[in-house]
Scaffold this motif. Sequence first.
Motif, PDB file in Angstrom:
ATOM      1  N   PRO A  33       0.800  -1.225   0.000  1.00 28.43           N
ATOM      2  CA  PRO A  33       0.000   0.000   0.000  1.00 28.43           C
ATOM      3  C   PRO A  33       0.836   1.280   0.000  1.00 28.43           C
ATOM      4  O   PRO A  33       1.966   1.294   0.486  1.00 28.43           O
ATOM      5  N   SER A  34       0.245   2.326  -0.555  1.00 26.08           N
ATOM      6  CA  SER A  34       0.843   3.658  -0.497  1.00 26.08           C
ATOM      7  C   SER A  34       0.403   4.336   0.798  1.00 26.08           C
ATOM      8  O   SER A  34      -0.461   3.826   1.514  1.00 26.08           O
ATOM      9  N   ALA A  35       0.973   5.503   1.084  1.00 29.40           N
ATOM     10  CA  ALA A  35       0.574   6.243   2.279  1.00 29.40           C
ATOM     11  C   ALA A  35      -0.924   6.541   2.231  1.00 29.40           C
ATOM     12  O   ALA A  35      -1.618   6.436   3.243  1.00 29.40           O
ATOM     13  N   GLU A  36      -1.405   6.886   1.058  1.00 31.74           N
ATOM     14  CA  GLU A  36      -2.830   7.212   0.932  1.00 31.74           C
ATOM     15  C   GLU A  36      -3.694   5.966   1.140  1.00 31.74           C
ATOM     16  O   GLU A  36      -4.771   6.047   1.742  1.00 31.74           O
ATOM     17  N   ASN A  87      -6.535   5.884   3.913  1.00 32.87           N
ATOM     18  CA  ASN A  87      -7.944   5.583   3.615  1.00 32.87           C
ATOM     19  C   ASN A  87      -8.466   4.411   4.425  1.00 32.87           C
ATOM     20  O   ASN A  87      -9.593   4.447   4.924  1.00 32.87           O
ATOM     21  N   ALA A  88      -7.632   3.381   4.540  1.00 33.50           N
ATOM     22  CA  ALA A  88      -8.074   2.197   5.274  1.00 33.50           C
ATOM     23  C   ALA A  88      -8.255   2.494   6.757  1.00 33.50           C
ATOM     24  O   ALA A  88      -9.270   2.115   7.361  1.00 33.50           O
ATOM     25  N   VAL A  89      -7.307   3.189   7.322  1.00 31.64           N
ATOM     26  CA  VAL A  89      -7.351   3.439   8.760  1.00 31.64           C
ATOM     27  C   VAL A  89      -8.383   4.511   9.106  1.00 31.64           C
ATOM     28  O   VAL A  89      -9.027   4.464  10.161  1.00 31.64           O
ATOM     29  N   ALA A  90      -8.565   5.468   8.214  1.00 31.19           N
ATOM     30  CA  ALA A  90      -9.496   6.570   8.485  1.00 31.19           C
ATOM     31  C   ALA A  90     -10.936   6.075   8.619  1.00 31.19           C
ATOM     32  O   ALA A  90     -11.759   6.713   9.273  1.00 31.19           O
ATOM     33  N   LYS A  91     -11.230   4.936   7.986  1.00 27.38           N
ATOM     34  CA  LYS A  91     -12.589   4.395   8.096  1.00 27.38           C
ATOM     35  C   LYS A  91     -12.982   4.173   9.549  1.00 27.38           C
ATOM     36  O   LYS A  91     -14.093   4.494   9.963  1.00 27.38           O
ATOM     37  N   LYS A  92     -12.065   3.579  10.292  1.00 32.10           N
ATOM     38  CA  LYS A  92     -12.362   3.269  11.689  1.00 32.10           C
ATOM     39  C   LYS A  92     -11.740   4.281  12.635  1.00 32.10           C
ATOM     40  O   LYS A  92     -11.889   4.176  13.846  1.00 32.10           O
ATOM     41  N   PHE A  93     -11.037   5.253  12.072  1.00 28.96           N
ATOM     42  CA  PHE A  93     -10.328   6.215  12.901  1.00 28.96           C
ATOM     43  C   PHE A  93     -10.361   7.575  12.229  1.00 28.96           C
ATOM     44  O   PHE A  93      -9.363   8.051  11.712  1.00 28.96           O
ATOM     45  N   PRO A  94     -11.537   8.200  12.240  1.00 31.27           N
ATOM     46  CA  PRO A  94     -11.781   9.397  11.425  1.00 31.27           C
ATOM     47  C   PRO A  94     -10.840  10.573  11.684  1.00 31.27           C
ATOM     48  O   PRO A  94     -10.693  11.431  10.821  1.00 31.27           O
ATOM     49  N   THR A  95     -10.213  10.613  12.858  1.00 33.78           N
ATOM     50  CA  THR A  95      -9.356  11.772  13.130  1.00 33.78           C
ATOM     51  C   THR A  95      -7.943  11.594  12.566  1.00 33.78           C
ATOM     52  O   THR A  95      -7.109  12.478  12.712  1.00 33.78           O
ATOM     53  N   MET A  96      -7.703  10.444  11.955  1.00 35.46           N
ATOM     54  CA  MET A  96      -6.376  10.173  11.408  1.00 35.46           C
ATOM     55  C   MET A  96      -5.946  11.247  10.412  1.00 35.46           C
ATOM     56  O   MET A  96      -6.752  11.740   9.621  1.00 35.46           O
ATOM     57  N   SER A  97      -4.684  11.599  10.465  1.00 33.43           N
ATOM     58  CA  SER A  97      -4.120  12.556   9.518  1.00 33.43           C
ATOM     59  C   SER A  97      -3.091  11.875   8.623  1.00 33.43           C
ATOM     60  O   SER A  97      -2.388  10.952   9.046  1.00 33.43           O
ATOM     61  N   ASP A 121       5.662   6.842  -9.097  1.00 30.15           N
ATOM     62  CA  ASP A 121       4.719   7.894  -8.753  1.00 30.15           C
ATOM     63  C   ASP A 121       4.648   8.186  -7.264  1.00 30.15           C
ATOM     64  O   ASP A 121       4.348   9.297  -6.842  1.00 30.15           O
ATOM     65  N   LYS A 122       4.842   7.149  -6.454  1.00 27.16           N
ATOM     66  CA  LYS A 122       4.703   7.358  -5.022  1.00 27.16           C
ATOM     67  C   LYS A 122       5.377   6.241  -4.252  1.00 27.16           C
ATOM     68  O   LYS A 122       5.645   5.167  -4.791  1.00 27.16           O
ATOM     69  N   LYS A 123       5.648   6.495  -2.998  1.00 30.05           N
ATOM     70  CA  LYS A 123       6.231   5.471  -2.145  1.00 30.05           C
ATOM     71  C   LYS A 123       5.208   4.379  -1.894  1.00 30.05           C
ATOM     72  O   LYS A 123       4.022   4.642  -1.735  1.00 30.05           O
ATOM     73  N   ARG A 124       5.700   3.157  -1.843  1.00 28.54           N
ATOM     74  CA  ARG A 124       4.852   2.022  -1.499  1.00 28.54           C
ATOM     75  C   ARG A 124       5.532   1.301  -0.349  1.00 28.54           C
ATOM     76  O   ARG A 124       6.759   1.204  -0.304  1.00 28.54           O
ATOM     77  N   TYR A 125       4.729   0.787   0.581  1.00 26.08           N
ATOM     78  CA  TYR A 125       5.292   0.168   1.777  1.00 26.08           C
ATOM     79  C   TYR A 125       5.051  -1.332   1.796  1.00 26.08           C
ATOM     80  O   TYR A 125       4.062  -1.826   1.253  1.00 26.08           O
ATOM     81  N   ASP A 126       5.993  -2.051   2.421  1.00 26.87           N
ATOM     82  CA  ASP A 126       5.907  -3.500   2.488  1.00 26.87           C
ATOM     83  C   ASP A 126       6.299  -3.971   3.884  1.00 26.87           C
ATOM     84  O   ASP A 126       7.443  -3.784   4.307  1.00 26.87           O
ATOM     85  N   PRO A 127       5.342  -4.540   4.637  1.00 27.67           N
ATOM     86  CA  PRO A 127       5.653  -5.020   5.990  1.00 27.67           C
ATOM     87  C   PRO A 127       6.502  -6.289   5.971  1.00 27.67           C
ATOM     88  O   PRO A 127       7.031  -6.679   7.013  1.00 27.67           O
TER      89      PRO A 127
END
Lengths: 140, 140
Positions: A34-37, A41-51, A76-82
Amino acid sequence: MVSALKYKYRNIGFKLTPQRIAILDYLEGNTGHPSAEDIYNAVAKKFPTMSLATVYTTMGALREKGNVLELKVDPDKKRYDPNTAKHNHVICISCKRIFDIPAAGSIDLPDSLTGVFSVLESYVEVRGLCLECQTVNAKK
Amino acid sequence: MVSALKYKYRNIGFKLTPQRIAILDYLEGNTGHPSAEDIYNAVAKKFPTMSLATVYTTMGALREKGNVLELKVDPDKKRYDPNTAKHNHVICISCKRIFDIPAAGSIDLPDSLTGVFSVLESYVEVRGLCLECQTVNAKK
DNA sequence: GCCTAATTTATAACCATTATAACTTAATAA
DNA sequence: TTATTAAGTTATAATGGTTATAAATTAGGC
């Protein structure tokens, strides 16, 4: 997140906030690169105050601790891999999905650089088209 | 620029303007892997009306024609290479200089992707520290 | 020399990422 | 439990490389 993991992060000086736990839960076993966005998007669903800034700083901190990789295969953008085990990536230039591939052999530096240039990281970058996007392109 | 080259570019549908000739002359034999700004600064000395946008569109056109490579090894900015022969690059993360290294062997895709993912381009990315920057860092 | 599509140019827009600064809080120790 | 404080969160602005826009100019075929 299980309690044992919480100790792990605290022990490496990574302060656990609710936002960070939500991000870590989202990343757990995530093979979608996933990208930062995406994370936001995923976390903001359950955590609306996320920035978004929190996502960036958290991922930067995780990267410093060696708990996540920052992929550069998508220009185009950074992608992260756990998954921090040594492996490489191929990206579909059409749908931008990233697939894992095995780690390549060692890189040969030319004589002029051997023992002179100190390698910190090396990996293979592959760009192409996945099956789905080949099919779509063929139909056009 | 020699006259034979002019025909070559016209024949591939690349209109030769004074600005483009200045850029091509700067790139001729250039092994410094310059950025768009590097090219702009160099050409603007003798061609004060040059615009950065012209550099970008010209380099984009040259890339489409296969006359220049767009390197992604520097995460901060695009770097260009007039040497289109197959080879790879190492970048010093401190001074950002890029060195050429020989092309690596073929990339092994996993069975799940073999014959499915069509590879368009692949290359090795290596980051590290050059001798000069190792020395500077050691002194600190 | 004319014509026209392509190119140049200055400028604005874009967009991912980082910096800022005020506010809030997790984790430690009393 | 509570106080302390270093660290994290947030909204917002700033940054910087690159691309889009639109008007003016020009290279190259006729």
